[in-house]
Design an enzyme around this catalytic site. Structure first.
Site, PDB file in Angstrom:
ATOM      1  N   HIS A 261      33.393  37.297  30.208  1.00 39.53           N
ATOM      2  CA  HIS A 261      34.545  38.100  29.814  1.00 39.53           C
ATOM      3  C   HIS A 261      35.120  37.547  28.522  1.00 39.53           C
ATOM      4  O   HIS A 261      35.145  36.326  28.313  1.00 39.53           O
ATOM      5  CB  HIS A 261      35.611  38.074  30.925  1.00 39.53           C
TER       6      HIS A 261
ATOM      7  N   GLU B 110      34.535  44.314  35.797  1.00 44.96           N
ATOM      8  CA  GLU B 110      33.754  45.528  35.566  1.00 44.96           C
ATOM      9  C   GLU B 110      32.575  45.625  36.527  1.00 44.96           C
ATOM     10  O   GLU B 110      32.199  46.713  36.961  1.00 44.96           O
ATOM     11  CB  GLU B 110      33.267  45.586  34.124  1.00 44.96           C
TER      12      GLU B 110
END
Length: 372
Positions: free
Chosen positions: A254, A309
């Site tokens: 991330h 996600e």
């Protein structure tokens, strides 16, 4: 002095709503760990917290649930407008224009109110479901007042009373979507509102930012990866091939979090009841475990963990929601954070007016002469 682009690292304001610390993996909502709220509280409880600064008592929660249930039904003019859009118009653009219509018809004025925030939040899932079912040739449904926010959204989309495990997973996902600091869409909304524009215009601006693939479109690529892998047996060879080719694995690592994404941690807990009930979800968990092992082998010390996600894609696919619903669903969660920020902005408003450095050509000094 290093050039700063995209305002990265620039402090644009103060907030009491949320705190993100990527190095430590912290996500805090109003003094509470977001990951704990996601697995222990309802959507309505966390929405109340972000809007009001404290968790509701029994009476306050009952009042909010009743208010949100009463605000779900779409006005007739909005339904007519949604029916007129060509099928080719993307759903996020439909949501943006729906906000514009609400702002025009409902006399939203500056400053925004909590009542307006609740109304927009309650209506947004109904707008999404109305448009989605219409495009599928299905009759749009009326909300069921006895259902909570997340359960009602699933019902409006599918026409079926949802399983408790699915409601818990979706509710946790929506809670973890609610707030994430001064992200692009939240900032866009605050900029619009700072001009003393109305709440609908500000939410519309935030939706426009969310529409961009760099902000609201990440789960699509995870879904594509999982579908290409297809079976548990193919997972390791497929992942090894990608890593040996220097390719990135979608759903891992991330930009902000340099340790475990706290949102992914919470969703891992919230989805325990779904294990063994859906083949696509079980495949996603197998891919996750295999990928984490291989990432440590191929990229030791890089701290590449599962991000939100990945779990978002796994959950939304297990709920049999169409890919075009993913970003709108993210939006249905984030609208709580947006409206909380808009209320906060209005309390001590100052228009955003940053400076820029001009790097274009400089003309010669003009010689001005008057006419005789």
């Amino acid at each position: 002095m290093a050039k700063v682009t995209g305002l990265e690292g620039v402090v644009a304001g103060e907030t009491e709503i949320g705190w993100v610390d990527g190095e430590k993996g912290y996500l805090v909502y109003r003094g509470y760990w977001a990951k704990e709220l996601a697995v222990s509280k309802s959507y309505e409880e966390v929405a109340y917290l972000l809007w009001n600064g404290h968790l509701p008592d029994v009476e306050e929660l009952a009042q909010l649930k009743a208010q949100m249930a009463a605000e779900r039904e779409l006005p007739e003019y909005l339904r007519k407008m949604l029916d007129l859009y060509p099928a080719s118009v993307p759903l996020m653009l439909v949501l943006q224009s729906a906000m514009a219509a609400l702002g025009d018809q409902e006399n939203t004025t500056w400053p925004p109110t909590l009542k307006q925030a609740v109304r927009l939040t309650a209506m947004l899932p109904a707008i999404i479901a109305y448009r989605y079912r219409s495009l599928q040739g299905l009759e749009p449904l009326k909300s069921l007042p006895e259902l909570g926010h997340a359960a009602n959204y699933l019902y409006l989309l599918t026409g079926k009373l949802p399983e408790e495990a699915h409601v818990k997973a979706l509710s946790a996902y929506l809670i973890l979507c609610m707030e994430h600091g001064m992200n692009a869409s939240t900032f866009a909304g605050r900029v619009v509102l700072s001009t003393e524009s109305d709440i609908c215009a500000a939410v519309g601006g935030a939706i426009g930012a969310m529409k961009g693939p760099l902000h609201g479109g990440a789960p699509y690529e995870v879904i594509s990866m999982l579908e290409e892998i297809g079976t548990k047996e193919r997972a390791e060879p497929w992942l090894r091939e990608k890593l040996e080719g220097g390719e990135k694995l979608m759903g891992f690592g991330h930009r902000i979090y340099k340790t475990k994404d706290p949102r992914a941690e919470a969703l891992q807990i919230a989805t325990l009841a779904m294990i063994g009930k859906d083949a696509s979800f079980d495949l996603a968990l197998h891919v996750e475990a295999t990928a984490v092992k291989l990432l440590e082998e191929y990229k030791p010390g890089r701290r590449l963990f599962t991000n939100v996600e990945f779990y978002a894609a796994a959950i939304l696919k297990a709920l049999h929601l169409a890919p075009e619903i993913f970003t709108p669903t993210f939006t249905a969660g984030r609208i709580v954070g947006w409206t909380a920020h808009l209320l906060e902005q209005s309390e001590n408003n100052r228009i955003f007016r940053p400076q820029s450095t001009y790097i274009g050509p400089i003309p010669e000094e003009p010689v001005l002469t008057g006419h005789s």
